[in-house]
Every structure is written in structure tokens, then in C-alpha cells.
Design an enzyme around this catalytic site. Structure first.
Site, PDB file in Angstrom:
ATOM      1  N   ASN A 188     -28.751  19.616  27.185  1.00  0.00           N
ATOM      2  CA  ASN A 188     -28.063  18.447  26.701  1.00  0.00           C
ATOM      3  C   ASN A 188     -28.614  17.166  27.505  1.00  0.00           C
ATOM      4  OD1 ASN A 188     -26.492  19.545  28.826  1.00  0.00           O
ATOM      5  ND2 ASN A 188     -24.725  18.862  27.984  1.00  0.00           N
ATOM      6  N   LYS A 211     -36.593  25.452  35.638  1.00  0.00           N
ATOM      7  CA  LYS A 211     -36.632  26.103  34.332  1.00  0.00           C
ATOM      8  C   LYS A 211     -35.718  25.297  33.507  1.00  0.00           C
ATOM      9  CE  LYS A 211     -34.890  29.323  31.917  1.00  0.00           C
ATOM     10  NZ  LYS A 211     -34.885  28.657  30.720  1.00  0.00           N
ATOM     11  N   GLY A 263     -25.253  25.503  32.384  1.00  0.00           N
ATOM     12  CA  GLY A 263     -25.315  26.233  31.229  1.00  0.00           C
ATOM     13  C   GLY A 263     -23.776  26.746  30.832  1.00  0.00           C
ATOM     14  N   SER A 264     -23.790  27.740  29.853  1.00  0.00           N
ATOM     15  CA  SER A 264     -22.560  28.288  29.617  1.00  0.00           C
ATOM     16  C   SER A 264     -21.984  29.471  30.560  1.00  0.00           C
ATOM     17  CB  SER A 264     -22.988  29.035  28.042  1.00  0.00           C
ATOM     18  OG  SER A 264     -23.927  30.088  28.251  1.00  0.00           O
ATOM     19  N   VAL A 265     -20.727  29.672  30.226  1.00  0.00           N
ATOM     20  CA  VAL A 265     -20.096  30.693  31.124  1.00  0.00           C
ATOM     21  C   VAL A 265     -20.837  32.129  31.049  1.00  0.00           C
ATOM     22  CG1 VAL A 265     -17.636  31.642  31.595  1.00  0.00           C
ATOM     23  CG2 VAL A 265     -17.909  29.277  31.121  1.00  0.00           C
ATOM     24  N   PRO A 266     -20.897  32.548  29.795  1.00  0.00           N
ATOM     25  CA  PRO A 266     -21.503  33.996  29.833  1.00  0.00           C
ATOM     26  C   PRO A 266     -22.822  33.850  30.639  1.00  0.00           C
ATOM     27  CG  PRO A 266     -20.793  33.262  27.408  1.00  0.00           C
ATOM     28  CD  PRO A 266     -20.610  31.979  28.694  1.00  0.00           C
ATOM     29  N   THR A 267     -23.527  32.921  30.660  1.00  0.00           N
ATOM     30  CA  THR A 267     -24.974  33.104  31.187  1.00  0.00           C
ATOM     31  C   THR A 267     -24.620  32.998  32.721  1.00  0.00           C
ATOM     32  OG1 THR A 267     -26.072  31.812  29.145  1.00  0.00           O
ATOM     33  CG2 THR A 267     -27.258  32.211  31.160  1.00  0.00           C
ATOM     34  N   GLU A 285     -22.758  25.108  37.234  1.00  0.00           N
ATOM     35  CA  GLU A 285     -22.106  24.104  36.315  1.00  0.00           C
ATOM     36  C   GLU A 285     -21.912  24.540  35.003  1.00  0.00           C
ATOM     37  OE1 GLU A 285     -20.938  21.131  37.443  1.00  0.00           O
ATOM     38  OE2 GLU A 285     -21.888  20.929  39.178  1.00  0.00           O
ATOM     39  N   CYS A 319     -20.504  19.032  28.489  1.00  0.00           N
ATOM     40  CA  CYS A 319     -19.758  19.968  29.133  1.00  0.00           C
ATOM     41  C   CYS A 319     -18.200  19.641  29.397  1.00  0.00           C
ATOM     42  CB  CYS A 319     -20.507  20.491  30.530  1.00  0.00           C
ATOM     43  SG  CYS A 319     -20.805  19.023  31.735  1.00  0.00           S
ATOM     44  N   GLU A 422     -14.930  26.225  23.137  1.00  0.00           N
ATOM     45  CA  GLU A 422     -15.803  25.060  23.654  1.00  0.00           C
ATOM     46  C   GLU A 422     -16.787  25.209  22.443  1.00  0.00           C
ATOM     47  OE1 GLU A 422     -19.171  25.338  26.454  1.00  0.00           O
ATOM     48  OE2 GLU A 422     -18.782  23.336  27.129  1.00  0.00           O
ATOM     49  N   GLU A 499     -22.472  19.063  42.019  1.00  0.00           N
ATOM     50  CA  GLU A 499     -23.503  18.135  42.001  1.00  0.00           C
ATOM     51  C   GLU A 499     -23.013  16.729  42.021  1.00  0.00           C
ATOM     52  OE1 GLU A 499     -25.500  19.680  38.405  1.00  0.00           O
ATOM     53  OE2 GLU A 499     -26.735  21.144  39.718  1.00  0.00           O
TER      54      GLU A 499
HETATM   55  N1  LIG Z   1     -20.895  21.801  33.980  1.00  0.00           N
HETATM   56  C1  LIG Z   1     -21.902  21.128  33.910  1.00  0.00           C
HETATM   57  O1  LIG Z   1     -22.595  20.322  34.390  1.00  0.00           O
HETATM   58  C2  LIG Z   1     -22.652  21.406  32.234  1.00  0.00           C
HETATM   59  C3  LIG Z   1     -23.592  20.450  32.063  1.00  0.00           C
HETATM   60  C4  LIG Z   1     -24.428  20.683  30.686  1.00  0.00           C
HETATM   61  C5  LIG Z   1     -24.051  21.809  30.123  1.00  0.00           C
HETATM   62  N2  LIG Z   1     -23.344  22.769  30.453  1.00  0.00           N
HETATM   63  C6  LIG Z   1     -22.842  23.755  29.499  1.00  0.00           C
HETATM   64  O2  LIG Z   1     -24.084  24.567  28.928  1.00  0.00           O
HETATM   65  C7  LIG Z   1     -23.686  25.149  27.839  1.00  0.00           C
HETATM   66  C8  LIG Z   1     -24.782  24.504  26.681  1.00  0.00           C
HETATM   67  O3  LIG Z   1     -25.871  24.823  27.367  1.00  0.00           O
HETATM   68  P1  LIG Z   1     -27.056  25.866  26.798  1.00  0.00           P
HETATM   69  O4  LIG Z   1     -26.640  26.268  25.280  1.00  0.00           O
HETATM   70  O5  LIG Z   1     -28.249  25.277  27.104  1.00  0.00           O
HETATM   71  O6  LIG Z   1     -26.417  26.974  27.742  1.00  0.00           O
HETATM   72  P2  LIG Z   1     -27.224  28.401  27.947  1.00  0.00           P
HETATM   73  O7  LIG Z   1     -26.211  29.192  28.969  1.00  0.00           O
HETATM   74  O8  LIG Z   1     -27.290  29.130  26.611  1.00  0.00           O
HETATM   75  O9  LIG Z   1     -28.396  28.269  28.466  1.00  0.00           O
HETATM   76  C9  LIG Z   1     -28.664  27.619  29.843  1.00  0.00           C
HETATM   77  C10 LIG Z   1     -29.910  28.052  30.572  1.00  0.00           C
HETATM   78  O10 LIG Z   1     -29.874  29.056  30.849  1.00  0.00           O
HETATM   79  C11 LIG Z   1     -31.125  29.917  30.564  1.00  0.00           C
HETATM   80  N3  LIG Z   1     -30.792  31.438  30.520  1.00  0.00           N
HETATM   81  C12 LIG Z   1     -30.247  32.229  29.298  1.00  0.00           C
HETATM   82  N4  LIG Z   1     -29.860  33.169  29.570  1.00  0.00           N
HETATM   83  C13 LIG Z   1     -30.354  33.485  31.094  1.00  0.00           C
HETATM   84  C14 LIG Z   1     -30.453  34.600  31.528  1.00  0.00           C
HETATM   85  N5  LIG Z   1     -30.165  35.921  31.306  1.00  0.00           N
HETATM   86  N6  LIG Z   1     -30.969  34.618  32.978  1.00  0.00           N
HETATM   87  C15 LIG Z   1     -31.325  33.179  33.510  1.00  0.00           C
HETATM   88  N7  LIG Z   1     -31.419  32.177  32.699  1.00  0.00           N
HETATM   89  C16 LIG Z   1     -30.797  32.251  31.397  1.00  0.00           C
HETATM   90  C17 LIG Z   1     -31.410  29.286  29.149  1.00  0.00           C
HETATM   91  O11 LIG Z   1     -32.993  29.544  28.991  1.00  0.00           O
HETATM   92  C18 LIG Z   1     -31.108  27.813  29.615  1.00  0.00           C
HETATM   93  O12 LIG Z   1     -32.029  27.333  30.397  1.00  0.00           O
HETATM   94  C19 LIG Z   1     -22.302  24.584  27.613  1.00  0.00           C
HETATM   95  O13 LIG Z   1     -21.532  25.579  27.828  1.00  0.00           O
HETATM   96  C20 LIG Z   1     -22.194  23.499  28.495  1.00  0.00           C
HETATM   97  O14 LIG Z   1     -20.653  22.998  28.663  1.00  0.00           O
HETATM   98  C21 LIG Z   1     -22.609  22.846  31.671  1.00  0.00           C
HETATM   99  C1  LIG Z   2     -22.977  12.636  32.135  1.00  0.00           C
HETATM  100  N1  LIG Z   2     -21.787  13.075  31.685  1.00  0.00           N
HETATM  101  C2  LIG Z   2     -21.338  12.352  30.521  1.00  0.00           C
HETATM  102  C3  LIG Z   2     -20.986  12.819  32.695  1.00  0.00           C
HETATM  103  C4  LIG Z   2     -22.178  14.392  31.459  1.00  0.00           C
HETATM  104  C5  LIG Z   2     -22.352  15.134  32.566  1.00  0.00           C
HETATM  105  C6  LIG Z   2     -23.330  16.707  32.263  1.00  0.00           C
HETATM  106  C7  LIG Z   2     -22.353  17.397  31.321  1.00  0.00           C
HETATM  107  O1  LIG Z   2     -22.845  18.001  30.226  1.00  0.00           O
END
Ligand SMILES: NC(=O)c1ccc[n+]([C@@H]2O[C@H](COP(=O)([O-])OP(=O)(O)OC[C@H]3O[C@@H](n4cnc5c(N)ncnc54)[C@H](O)[C@@H]3O)[C@@H](O)[C@H]2O)c1
Ligand SMILES: C[N+](C)(C)CCCC=O
Length: 525
Positions: A188, A211, A263-267, A285, A319, A422, A499
Site C-alpha cells: 500500500n 523485499k 503486512g497482514s497478521v497471518p504473515t 507492523e 492499516c 479488516e 516505526e
Molecule cells: N501496521 C502497518 O504499518 C501496516 C502498513 C501497511 C500495511 N499493513 C498491513 O498489511 C496488509 C496488506 O498488505 P499485504 O497484502 O501486502 O500483506 P501480506 O501479509 O500479504 O504481504 C506482506 C509482505 O509479506 C510477504 N510475505 C508473504 N508471505 C510471506 C512469508 N511466508 N514469509 C515472508 N514474507 C512473506 C509478501 O510477499 C509481502 O512482501 C494489511 O493487513 C495491512 O493492514 C500494515
Molecule cells: C501514512 N498513514 C496514512 C498513516 C498510513 C501508514 C501506513 C499504513 O498502512
């Protein structure tokens, strides 16, 4: 037009191409209009240069979200490539860590300056790859160079402590880097995430192998080139492309001292498990389902604007979005009328146009998922007040894009799927509440804890609510502002570590204590 031609025309490569900037800017705008860019240059980067993929098998298409066209092919890095990148980063680390903070700062300030100078071109490529509006992408790039400037400032100040001990003995502490840090990013905020992770890492004397998401591979390599141009040692910031498999190789690599993941919670759970095996430090994060609480004594226009900012940036793929909007019953009709009016007025369409406020979602599956959440909400009793449909812009080249009209859902309850999960799409769920105590309990009734918000004119109530919300950030009378000086991160399943802000130095360094005896050893033996 090929990517190389596009960057040459846009001046992304060399400073000489930026003069005279006006003419080139016009050319670059033409060159990077929606539906025209094709990227053929390698997107891996280590050893101070772009690196061609070793194997062309397992290629995956990368799409331009606004058109659905294939933008480039992604060739995931295998173990040998990951190893080369890590070795390259290790070599650079050994040089970089020996440089004084002042010297590192100088190089980082130059990188920030280059990004600022090329902000328009980087933003346009970000838009083409990610689908968000250029207005937002420009802000993202500005936050990126500000982050590098900020951590360059902190690089100069890193210092330890002197501790006086009995008998003239003393100890001192040294803040040392961790080594080669791995960064894994979400789709994103592709460029901004690469910077948010690398700026504090580099300031502390680390190297980073990054990556990006396989859906947004394009702009991280530009950051790598800019760092190189600014003067970092070859290999200090490397980019490896790929998905889960490449990410797994990075997390297990023996040279990785830390993994910083967005990324996502499961990952995130998998990353933590893998890192635990090598006792590597982790920053996570992760996702959120944040509450935004609007009291009847709020300044309504600001609350409505805040709700839009909390839900519709980056097509709702943020996020920390405040997607559970709790509105005190007495003002619900006025709130809904105004929020729907403004949501309907959001200009959806070509993300490269200045007037557009909402672009395309990242992928067809992400669009389908968001639309499915709306259908399910209706089936569970929710009422669609506006949006929630696929959106087809009138421009024929955008017909295959992943657009959706922003949606406001009324009649929502806490047990509905759209309120619990989400969505990561432009869907706002609105729920009524009566009392402060009730809304805090409901707001906290989630496994997530990334952000939260409250709108009220009652200053005591605002701070009381902020204190009681279980989230890493609470916005009072605003939402989703994110200056780089402000720490950002989650509670509960939304992750840990921070961060941005000064505190992030702690997550990219370790403290060594040196103990100095000035007398004789008093041995017990
Ligand atoms: N808290 C934060 O700062 C923040 C910011 C942006 C996005 N997010 C979260 O990210 C999610 C959306 O992003 P997404 O769809 O790219 O997430 P995702 O978890 O599908 O992927 C994130 C990254 O992890 C990598 N990945 C996937 N499986 C992996 C594994 N087994 N081992 C190592 N790397 C792996 C992906 O290739 C990608 O680069 C949402 O849940 C969002 O809330 C959080
Ligand atoms: C810059 N914002 C809007 C705070 C988003 C931070 C990253 C979350 O996805």
C-alpha cells in the site's frame, strides 16, 4: 514506452537530466500517462547495480491497477540470489558501520535531497504501480524524504551513557548497529515503507536487504539507486524481488540480524516464528480494524472530514484506518447526511490526474474481496447508503481497472463481518452508541490495536478516552496524520516495535556496556 526510456525522459536517473526541469517535467508527464509504461529493466539491486534475474521461471505478471494491463514480469529471487544480496549487504555494512554518524548523516541528507528533487517522477511511477491518486503519492514521497532527513539528524546524535562506579571504576555504553537487517514490505505504501525501514536502519549503521510486495516491485529499486548516487557503499541497501518463498529465504538467512515486517497478521505470525528460530529481532507492523469515536459535542464538519480521512485514503487500503465509526446517537442523522454527501462527491478515476481523489485498488482479487464484504454486510442487515459497487470510469483505457465506489454502511452491529474483519477497501461501517463507557468497551472488543480516534470538544473526555483505548495511536480531533517524528505501531495482534520517531533507533541498534576497573580485582577465590 519502456521503463528505461521513461526514466530517461523523466530524469529519474541522473541529475544532469533534470535541467531544464520544466521541459523535462512536461515530457515526463506525457511519458508516464496512465496505460503507457512498460517496465523491462531488472528490478533486483545489489552490489551497487540492478541485477538481472538468474532464472526466468515462475514469472508472475505485475498489473497496473488503473488499467488492468501487465506492467512488467516479476521473477522471484531464489536462494542463490538472496545469498548474493545478503553477502553484498554484509560487505557494505562492515564499511558503513565504521563511518561516523556525521558522515552517514551527510550521505543520507544527499539521498533526501535527490528524492525531493525527483518527487514528481517517483510519485508518478508509484501511482502507475499502486493505483493510488497522484495527490496522495506526492505526500507519500514527501514523507519519505522527510524521514531520511529526520534520521540523518538522529545519526549525528547517537551516543552512549557514562556510569560512575565505586572506587573510580566506571562503565560506558555504546549504541551499536545490529548488522544486515531484512525489510519486507506491503503493497500500500511501496516507496514510503522502503524508506521508513531503511532510514533508521542506515542511520544506526546497519545495512538492509529489502523485499517489496510482489504486486509493487517498481519503486524500491529507485530508492536503491538514489542511495547509491548519494554515496552509500555498494550493497548497503539491496532489493530482492519475490513473494512468500523469497521472504522465507530472507527470514531464515543466517546473516539476517533483524526482520522488520509490514503486512497482514497471518504473515506476521509466520515471520515471527521463522525469526524465532534464529533468535532474530523482529518489528511487526500489522493490520488493524481501528475505532473512530464521534461524540455529540464534536465539531461536526471536522468529525465528518476526519471520518473520510480515516477510511478512504489509498482506496481504503491503509492499516490504521478507522473503519469502525461509532457515532453518538443524537447526532447520527446529521453525521450520516454529511458523510454520505461528501463520500458521493469523491472523484474516482484516473489516478494520474490532479483532480482525482480515489484511484484503483491494488488487484482484481482485492477488489472482489472488498465488494464481497459489502454483499455480506447487506445479507447480515447492513444498509448501503452509498457506493459499494464496481466503478467503471468513462475513459476507455481505464475499463479494465480495479475501481470501486467508496461505500458507507449504516445499521451496522459489532457482530457483523464487515465490523470484525479488516476489509482493506473503501468501506466505512457506522454504528450508534449511547455512553462513553459503552463505546470504549465496544471499541476495545477486537484482537487488533493499531490506531483509534476520538472527536469531541470536551478536552477531559478526549484524554480519558485516549487513555482507555487499547491501541498504539489515538488521534484526538483528526485522523491519519503521520509526521515522521511521531512513533507508529500496534498493540495486541497489530504487532510490536515502532516505526518513525526517536524510539525507532532502539529497534535498529543494540547497547554494549563496557566496564572499566581502575583498581585491583577483588577476587572471591
Ligand atoms: N501496521 C502497518 O504499518 C501496516 C502498513 C501497511 C500495511 N499493513 C498491513 O498489511 C496488509 C496488506 O498488505 P499485504 O497484502 O501486502 O500483506 P501480506 O501479509 O500479504 O504481504 C506482506 C509482505 O509479506 C510477504 N510475505 C508473504 N508471505 C510471506 C512469508 N511466508 N514469509 C515472508 N514474507 C512473506 C509478501 O510477499 C509481502 O512482501 C494489511 O493487513 C495491512 O493492514 C500494515
Ligand atoms: C501514512 N498513514 C496514512 C498513516 C498510513 C501508514 C501506513 C499504513 O498502512
Amino acid at each position: 514506452m519502456s521503463y528505461s526510456a521513461c526514466v530517461e525522459a523523466s530524469g529519474i536517473r541522473g541529475p544532469s537530466l533534470l535541467v531544464p526541469s520544466f521541459r523535462l517535467l512536461r515530457r515526463s508527464q506525457e511519458a508516464t500517462s496512465t496505460g503507457t509504461v512498460e517496465i523491462t529493466d531488472p528490478l533486483n539491486y545489489w552490489g551497487g547495480q540492478r541485477v538481472k534475474p538468474r532464472r526466468e521461471k515462475n514469472a508472475e505478471p505485475v498489473f497496473e491497477p488503473a488499467t488492468g494491463r501487465v506492467l512488467c514480469q516479476l521473477f522471484p529471487c531464489g536462494s542463490e540470489e538472496v545469498d548474493e544480496a545478503m553477502q553484498s549487504a554484509q560487505t557494505a555494512y562492515l564499511k558503513w558501520r565504521k563511518m561516523a554518524g556525521m558522515e552517514r548523516a551527510r550521505v543520507m541528507l544527499e539521498a533526501a535531497r535527490i528524492i525531493r528533487e525527483r518527487r514528481e517522477n517517483i510519485a508518478r511511477l508509484e501511482v502507475i504501480n499502486n493505483g493510488k491518486s497522484v495527490t496522495e503519492a506526492l505526500v507519500d514521497i514527501d514523507v519519505a524524504w522527510q524521514s531520511i532527513e529526520y534520521y540523518a539528524g538522529l545519526a549525528r546524535t547517537l551516543s552512549g551513557q557514562h556510569v560512575q562506579l565505586p572506587g573510580g571504576a566506571f562503565a560506558y555504553t555504546i549504541r551499536e548497529p545490529l548488522g544486515v537487517c531484512v525489510g519486507i514490505g506491503a503493497f500500500n505504501y511501496p516507496f514510503q515503507i522502503a524508506v521508513t525501514k531503511s532510514a533508521p536502519a542506515l542511520a544506526c549503521g546497519n545495512a538492509m536487504v529489502f523485499k517489496p510486495s510482489p504486486m509493487t516491485p517498481v519503486t524500491a529499486v529507485i530508492l536503491a539507486e538514489i542511495y547509491k548516487e548519494a554515496g552509500v557503499p555498494d550493497g548497503l541497501f539491496c532489493v530482492v524481488q519475490g513473494g512468500a518463498e523469497t521472504g522465507t529465504l530472507l527470514c531464515h538467512h543466517p546473516m539476517a540480524a533483524k526482520v522488520s515486517f509490514t503486512g497482514s497478521v497471518p504473515t506476521g505470525k509466520k515471520i515471527m516464528e521463522m525469526s524465532a528460530k534464529g533468535v532474530k529481532q523482529v518489528t511487526l507492523e500489522l493490520g488493524g480494524k481501528s475505532p473512530l469515536i464521534i461524540f455529540k459535542d464534536c465539531e461536526l464538519e471536522n468529525a465528518v472530514k476526519g471520518a473520510l480521512m480515516a477510511n478512504f485514503l489509498t482506496q481504503g487500503q491503509v492499516c490504521c484506518n478507522g473503519t469502525r465509526v461509532f457515532v453518538q446517537k443524537e447526532i447520527m442523522p446529521q453525521f450520516l447526511e454529511e458523510v454520505v454527501k461528501r463520500t458521493k462527491a469523491i472523484a474516482v478515476g484516473d489516478p494520474l490526474l490532479d483532480g482525482t481523489r480515489m484511484g484503483a485498488l491494488i488487484s482484481k482479487p482485492q477488489l472482489d474481496k472488498a465488494l464481497q464484504y459489502v454483499s455480506q454486510a447487506k445479507a447480515e442487515g447492513g444498509k448501503v447508503l452509498c457506493g459499494g459497487d464496481p466503478f467503471v470510469p468513462s475513459d476507455p483505457k481505464l475499463k479494465g481497472g480495479y475501481f470501486m465506489s467508496p461505500c458507507v454502511l449504516d445499521n451496522c452491529r459489532d457482530d457483523m463481518t464487515c465490523v470484525k474483519e479488516e476489509i482493506f477497501g473503501p468501506v466505512m461501517s457506522v454504528m450508534p452508541f449511547d455512553t462513553e463507557e459503552e463505546v470504549i468497551r465496544r471499541a476495545n472488543n477486537t484482537t487488533y490495536g493499531l490506531a483509534s480516534g476520538v472527536f469531541t470538544r470536551d478536552i477531559s473526555r478526549a484524554h480519558r478516552v485516549a487513555e482507555n483505548l487499547e491501541a498504539g495511536t489515538c488521534y484526538i480531533n483528526n485522523y491519519n496524520i503521520s509526521p515522521v517524528e511521531m512513533p507508529f505501531g500496534g498493540y495486541k495482534n497489530s504487532g510490536f516495535g515502532r516505526e518513525n520517531g526517536q524510539v525507532t533507533i532502539e529497534y535498529y541498534s543494540q547497547l554494549k556496556t563496557v566496564v572499566v576497573e581502575m583498581g585491583n580485582v577483588e577476587s572471591l577465590f
